[in-house]
Write a protein that holds these residues in place. Structure first.
Motif, PDB file in Angstrom:
ATOM      1  N   ILE A 134     -24.614  16.577 -27.732  1.00  0.00           N
ATOM      2  CA  ILE A 134     -23.689  17.656 -27.397  1.00  0.00           C
ATOM      3  C   ILE A 134     -24.545  18.845 -26.968  1.00  0.00           C
ATOM      4  CG2 ILE A 134     -21.935  19.249 -28.239  1.00  0.00           C
ATOM      5  CD1 ILE A 134     -21.075  17.082 -30.223  1.00  0.00           C
ATOM      6  N   THR A 135     -24.504  19.120 -25.688  1.00  0.00           N
ATOM      7  CA  THR A 135     -25.273  20.238 -25.144  1.00  0.00           C
ATOM      8  C   THR A 135     -24.343  21.066 -24.264  1.00  0.00           C
ATOM      9  OG1 THR A 135     -25.961  18.941 -23.229  1.00  0.00           O
ATOM     10  CG2 THR A 135     -27.447  18.948 -25.123  1.00  0.00           C
ATOM     11  N   HIS A 136     -24.616  22.303 -24.188  1.00  0.00           N
ATOM     12  CA  HIS A 136     -23.866  23.212 -23.316  1.00  0.00           C
ATOM     13  C   HIS A 136     -24.689  24.488 -23.221  1.00  0.00           C
ATOM     14  CE1 HIS A 136     -20.683  25.702 -21.679  1.00  0.00           C
ATOM     15  NE2 HIS A 136     -19.949  24.609 -21.514  1.00  0.00           N
ATOM     16  N   PRO A 137     -24.771  25.094 -22.033  1.00  0.00           N
ATOM     17  CA  PRO A 137     -25.575  26.319 -21.923  1.00  0.00           C
ATOM     18  C   PRO A 137     -25.047  27.475 -22.782  1.00  0.00           C
ATOM     19  CG  PRO A 137     -24.485  25.795 -19.829  1.00  0.00           C
ATOM     20  CD  PRO A 137     -24.236  24.652 -20.754  1.00  0.00           C
ATOM     21  N   LEU A 176     -23.679  27.095 -25.878  1.00  0.00           N
ATOM     22  CA  LEU A 176     -23.477  26.554 -27.221  1.00  0.00           C
ATOM     23  C   LEU A 176     -23.594  27.628 -28.314  1.00  0.00           C
ATOM     24  CD1 LEU A 176     -22.741  23.753 -28.280  1.00  0.00           C
ATOM     25  CD2 LEU A 176     -25.168  23.329 -28.638  1.00  0.00           C
ATOM     26  N   LEU A 177     -24.596  28.484 -28.217  1.00  0.00           N
ATOM     27  CA  LEU A 177     -24.755  29.536 -29.231  1.00  0.00           C
ATOM     28  C   LEU A 177     -23.635  30.574 -29.158  1.00  0.00           C
ATOM     29  CD1 LEU A 177     -28.625  30.047 -29.368  1.00  0.00           C
ATOM     30  CD2 LEU A 177     -27.143  28.913 -31.027  1.00  0.00           C
ATOM     31  N   GLN A 178     -23.127  30.840 -27.965  1.00  0.00           N
ATOM     32  CA  GLN A 178     -21.980  31.739 -27.828  1.00  0.00           C
ATOM     33  C   GLN A 178     -20.751  31.125 -28.496  1.00  0.00           C
ATOM     34  OE1 GLN A 178     -22.684  33.082 -23.425  1.00  0.00           O
ATOM     35  NE2 GLN A 178     -20.796  34.020 -24.167  1.00  0.00           N
ATOM     36  N   GLN A 191     -18.578  32.619 -31.575  1.00  0.00           N
ATOM     37  CA  GLN A 191     -17.114  32.744 -31.516  1.00  0.00           C
ATOM     38  C   GLN A 191     -16.481  32.060 -32.737  1.00  0.00           C
ATOM     39  OE1 GLN A 191     -15.237  30.421 -28.401  1.00  0.00           O
ATOM     40  NE2 GLN A 191     -13.541  31.869 -28.246  1.00  0.00           N
ATOM     41  N   HIS A 192     -16.998  30.914 -33.100  1.00  0.00           N
ATOM     42  CA  HIS A 192     -16.533  30.171 -34.272  1.00  0.00           C
ATOM     43  C   HIS A 192     -16.771  31.006 -35.537  1.00  0.00           C
ATOM     44  CE1 HIS A 192     -15.677  26.528 -36.625  1.00  0.00           C
ATOM     45  NE2 HIS A 192     -16.718  26.861 -37.369  1.00  0.00           N
ATOM     46  N   TYR A 193     -17.977  31.555 -35.665  1.00  0.00           N
ATOM     47  CA  TYR A 193     -18.292  32.402 -36.820  1.00  0.00           C
ATOM     48  C   TYR A 193     -17.316  33.576 -36.924  1.00  0.00           C
ATOM     49  CZ  TYR A 193     -20.148  36.376 -39.252  1.00  0.00           C
ATOM     50  OH  TYR A 193     -20.247  37.487 -40.058  1.00  0.00           O
ATOM     51  N   GLU A 194     -17.072  34.264 -35.804  1.00  0.00           N
ATOM     52  CA  GLU A 194     -16.169  35.415 -35.827  1.00  0.00           C
ATOM     53  C   GLU A 194     -14.776  35.024 -36.317  1.00  0.00           C
ATOM     54  OE1 GLU A 194     -17.442  38.682 -32.564  1.00  0.00           O
ATOM     55  OE2 GLU A 194     -16.556  36.842 -31.741  1.00  0.00           O
ATOM     56  N   ALA A 195     -14.296  33.851 -35.909  1.00  0.00           N
ATOM     57  CA  ALA A 195     -12.974  33.396 -36.343  1.00  0.00           C
ATOM     58  C   ALA A 195     -12.972  33.072 -37.833  1.00  0.00           C
ATOM     59  CB  ALA A 195     -12.544  32.176 -35.520  1.00  0.00           C
ATOM     60  N   VAL A 196     -14.038  32.435 -38.325  1.00  0.00           N
ATOM     61  CA  VAL A 196     -14.156  32.131 -39.757  1.00  0.00           C
ATOM     62  C   VAL A 196     -14.204  33.431 -40.556  1.00  0.00           C
ATOM     63  CG1 VAL A 196     -15.661  31.135 -41.540  1.00  0.00           C
ATOM     64  CG2 VAL A 196     -15.225  29.865 -39.424  1.00  0.00           C
ATOM     65  N   ASN A 209     -14.025  24.235 -25.535  1.00  0.00           N
ATOM     66  CA  ASN A 209     -15.240  24.992 -25.214  1.00  0.00           C
ATOM     67  C   ASN A 209     -16.416  24.070 -24.952  1.00  0.00           C
ATOM     68  OD1 ASN A 209     -13.965  27.452 -25.493  1.00  0.00           O
ATOM     69  ND2 ASN A 209     -14.832  27.922 -27.494  1.00  0.00           N
ATOM     70  N   LEU A 210     -16.573  23.055 -25.778  1.00  0.00           N
ATOM     71  CA  LEU A 210     -17.718  22.147 -25.643  1.00  0.00           C
ATOM     72  C   LEU A 210     -17.627  21.293 -24.381  1.00  0.00           C
ATOM     73  CD1 LEU A 210     -18.135  20.989 -29.349  1.00  0.00           C
ATOM     74  CD2 LEU A 210     -19.559  22.606 -28.086  1.00  0.00           C
ATOM     75  N   GLY A 211     -16.425  21.129 -23.838  1.00  0.00           N
ATOM     76  CA  GLY A 211     -16.263  20.341 -22.617  1.00  0.00           C
ATOM     77  C   GLY A 211     -16.453  18.852 -22.828  1.00  0.00           C
ATOM     78  N   ILE A 212     -16.299  18.401 -24.056  1.00  0.00           N
ATOM     79  CA  ILE A 212     -16.500  16.989 -24.365  1.00  0.00           C
ATOM     80  C   ILE A 212     -15.242  16.215 -24.005  1.00  0.00           C
ATOM     81  CG2 ILE A 212     -16.876  15.339 -26.227  1.00  0.00           C
ATOM     82  CD1 ILE A 212     -18.452  17.512 -27.656  1.00  0.00           C
ATOM     83  N   LYS A 213     -15.406  15.149 -23.264  1.00  0.00           N
ATOM     84  CA  LYS A 213     -14.272  14.318 -22.861  1.00  0.00           C
ATOM     85  C   LYS A 213     -14.325  12.925 -23.475  1.00  0.00           C
ATOM     86  CE  LYS A 213     -12.749  17.486 -20.045  1.00  0.00           C
ATOM     87  NZ  LYS A 213     -11.892  18.457 -20.636  1.00  0.00           N
TER      88      LYS A 213
END
Length: 199
Positions: free
Chosen positions: A4-7, A9-11, A15-20, A101-105
């Motif tokens: 699982i890679t995405h340019p 990914l850290l953003q 975003q996940h952290y902020e929601a948690v 967000n991850l774009g995984i299909k």
């Protein structure tokens, strides 16, 4: 397995952290969970724990071993994040958004089954499940850690309950290009013959 890679990914992890963080604050448990991470194990911040990489989560598992773990994050996962249509805090952040967000299909474990999000009239449903690479039952403090949530197909998630997967698709230490290679090629044309006669 596919990585699982995405340019960004850290953003996405931020975003996940902020929601948690937002959800913990609205539940009134932000200070309790933050202090638990600061006073135990590696003495880290909640942000560091939620955005922890695979190697850091491995260190956390060792450091927090024997500590009475906080279950707030596991409860958040079970009661909110794992359910379609339930979002975290005021940010309207959902598991479907994480997958989008991850774009995984395709499932990163088997690389066979599709795991698309399906829009409905009221919400987006996902065909994927979120696997906890490190078990949420054994390590409830990692239940909402971004890099511990692997979008997978239901078949792989069911199988993983019984068997350990040796590598996380988020693990940057693995040289994925060299780890697995597939190749195909025609070695002969015997398939063109029927009962010993050429076609």
């Amino acid at each position: 397995m596919i990585p699982i890679t995405h340019p960004l990914l850290l953003q996405f992890a931020y975003q996940h952290y902020e929601a948690v963080e937002d959800q913990l604050k609205s539940d009134g448990s932000y200070k309790t969970v933050s202090k638990w991470f600061e006073k135990n194990g590696l003495g880290m911040s909640l942000k560091e724990a939620i955005m922890a990489s695979v190697p850091l989560m491995e260190k956390m598992i060792e450091a927090y071993d024997g500590t009475t773990a906080t279950t707030h994050l596991k409860d958040m996962y079970k009661e909110r994040f794992s359910l379609s249509g339930r979002s975290l805090g005021n940010k309207k952040y959902t598991a479907a958004r994480l997958v989008e967000n991850l774009g995984i299909k395709v499932c990163p474990y088997c690389n066979r089954n599709y795991i698309n999000n399906v829009p409905t009239q009221k919400k987006v449903k996902r065909t994927s499940e979120l696997d906890h690479f490190f078990s949420k039952d054994k390590y409830p403090f990692l239940a909402m850690s971004f890099f511990n949530l692997v979008p997978v197909c239901p078949s792989c998630n069911l199988l993983k309950h019984k068997f350990d997967v040796s590598a996380s698709p988020y693990d940057f230490r693995i040289p994925w290009d060299d780890a697995v290679r597939f190749n195909y090629g025609i070695t002969d044309a015997d398939f063109l013959k029927m009962s010993g006669k050429s076609m």
